[in-house]
Design an enzyme around this catalytic site. Structure first.
Site, PDB file in Angstrom:
ATOM      1  N   GLY A   1      11.569 -25.386   9.816  1.00 22.66           N
ATOM      2  CA  GLY A   1      10.134 -25.253  10.004  1.00 22.66           C
ATOM      3  C   GLY A   1       9.733 -23.794  10.126  1.00 22.66           C
ATOM      4  N   GLU A   2       8.441 -23.534  10.310  1.00 23.02           N
ATOM      5  CA  GLU A   2       7.944 -22.171  10.454  1.00 23.02           C
ATOM      6  C   GLU A   2       8.029 -21.711  11.913  1.00 23.02           C
ATOM      7  OE1 GLU A   2       4.618 -21.272   7.104  1.00 23.02           O
ATOM      8  OE2 GLU A   2       3.895 -22.314   8.884  1.00 23.02           O
TER       9      GLU A   2
END
Length: 351
Positions: A214-215
């Site tokens: 994910g970010e």
């Protein structure tokens, strides 16, 4: 190990950034770029194709957090614009789609923290859990500034300034939150000891939550696979597992990947990243993806024997769709292709 891709009927409309789940023998999906549309597919009668379910009653939204339970599908937050809103914002409303009545209802609760892009699941028949999510104040402020920009140059300056901040400046949700579906009450379960994520993959295996990449800020991916175990006393034990980058040094991390269990093996497919962003960030460039190309991966990875192994490929790169674990595989519904276009493709990944 051989990976098989089995086609499902295509969606009636292209869709990305939506939600979905399995209720009984029906797959459900919608929202995101499909607007308020909501569909179901009887997996025992595929010839019937996707059929129309009751439309979503709230405003259109992207990247909502959703959880499927035995009773239905919960939808929380997302990015959208109410009729009275001057610009897009992080939404704080919640809805429930009942398996029994096949209808939507709005929940009488207000989300206490931004859950746009959060990862969510259930840990009991009434307790939902949320990890990560965009800060409402940060997101709303950005889009307020953009909506008031006097020119394209002004808008570009606003975005460049926004992207050029350190990770902690975005203020993403640093806590693990729970929601009780009986009382409609929210509570903080624990602090998240790791950098908060948006767009991370979440898999539940053996009563443990795996949070995959994910970010950690806009445009920059995490390289970590985290494990959270919720204990009977409410405490949370956390640790880090083997990472994909340990097997593929050029791996950039992914957001918006497709995740689930295949034969009880954690599996990740697709996802998107910016080529070169990790190196640029390590060199001190806070706007790590400036001028870089977003790449949509076609790789399929599985976590077995305590390490991630590449086991196959999708037909083409894809991200930001819906993934739902089935008895013998993972259903992939819609998504975005390398050109950034929403697609109608649906298929099952299995061993």
């Amino acid at each position: 190990m051989t990976i098989c891709l089995t086609a499902l009927p295509p969606l009636p409309i292209s869709m990305k950034n939506g939600i979905g789940g399995l209720l009984g023998r029906r797959l459900y999906t919608g929202l995101g770029s499909a607007g308020k549309r909501f569909y179901y597919l009887d997996i025992d009668n595929l010839d019937l194709g996707w059929q129309i379910a009751q439309p979503f009653p709230g405003c259109e939204r992207n990247d909502a957090a959703s959880v499927t339970t035995d009773k239905g599908i919960y939808v929380f937050s997302g990015a959208g614009k109410m009729d009275t809103d001057p610009h897009v914002r992080v939404l704080t409303d919640s809805y429930f789609f009942s398996k029994d009545t096949q209808t939507w209802s709005k929940l009488d609760t207000t989300i206490p923290v931004g859950l746009l892009g959060a990862s969510a699941t259930s840990i009991s028949d009434h307790q939902l859990i949320f990890i990560g999510g965009y800060c409402k104040e940060t997101f709303d402020s950005l889009f307020a500034k953009i909506s008031n920009a006097s020119s394209a140059t002004d808008e570009r300056f606003i975005l460049d300034s926004f992207m050029s901040q350190p990770i902690e400046a975005y203020g993403w949700n640093p806590h693990i939150w729970t929601f009780d579906t009986r009382t409609l009450r929210w509570s903080k379960l624990a602090d998240n000891p790791y950098l908060p994520n948006c767009g991370a993959g979440l898999i539940v295996k053996d009563q443990q939550i795996l949070l995959i990449e994910g970010e950690i800020k806009p445009g920059l991916r995490s390289l970590e696979t985290k494990r959270f175990q919720i204990k009977a006393n409410g405490s949370v034990e956390c640790d880090l597992l083997h990472t994909i980058v340990q097997n593929e040094p050029k791996h950039e991390g992914i957001a918006g990947g497709f995740v689930g269990l295949i034969d009880n093996i954690p599996t990740v497919a697709g996802g998107a990243f910016f080529v070169g962003s990790q190196q640029r960030f390590q060199q001190g460039h806070l706007f790590s993806h400036q001028g870089l190309v977003k790449h949509h991966s076609n790789a399929i990875w599985q976590l077995s024997d305590s390490q991630w192994n590449k086991v196959g490929h999708l037909a083409d790169g894809k991200a930001y769709g819906v993934s739902v674990s089935l008895d013998k595989g993972i259903a992939i519904l819609g998504g975005e292709n390398q050109q950034g276009q929403a697609v109608t493709d649906c298929f099952i990944i299995s061993n």
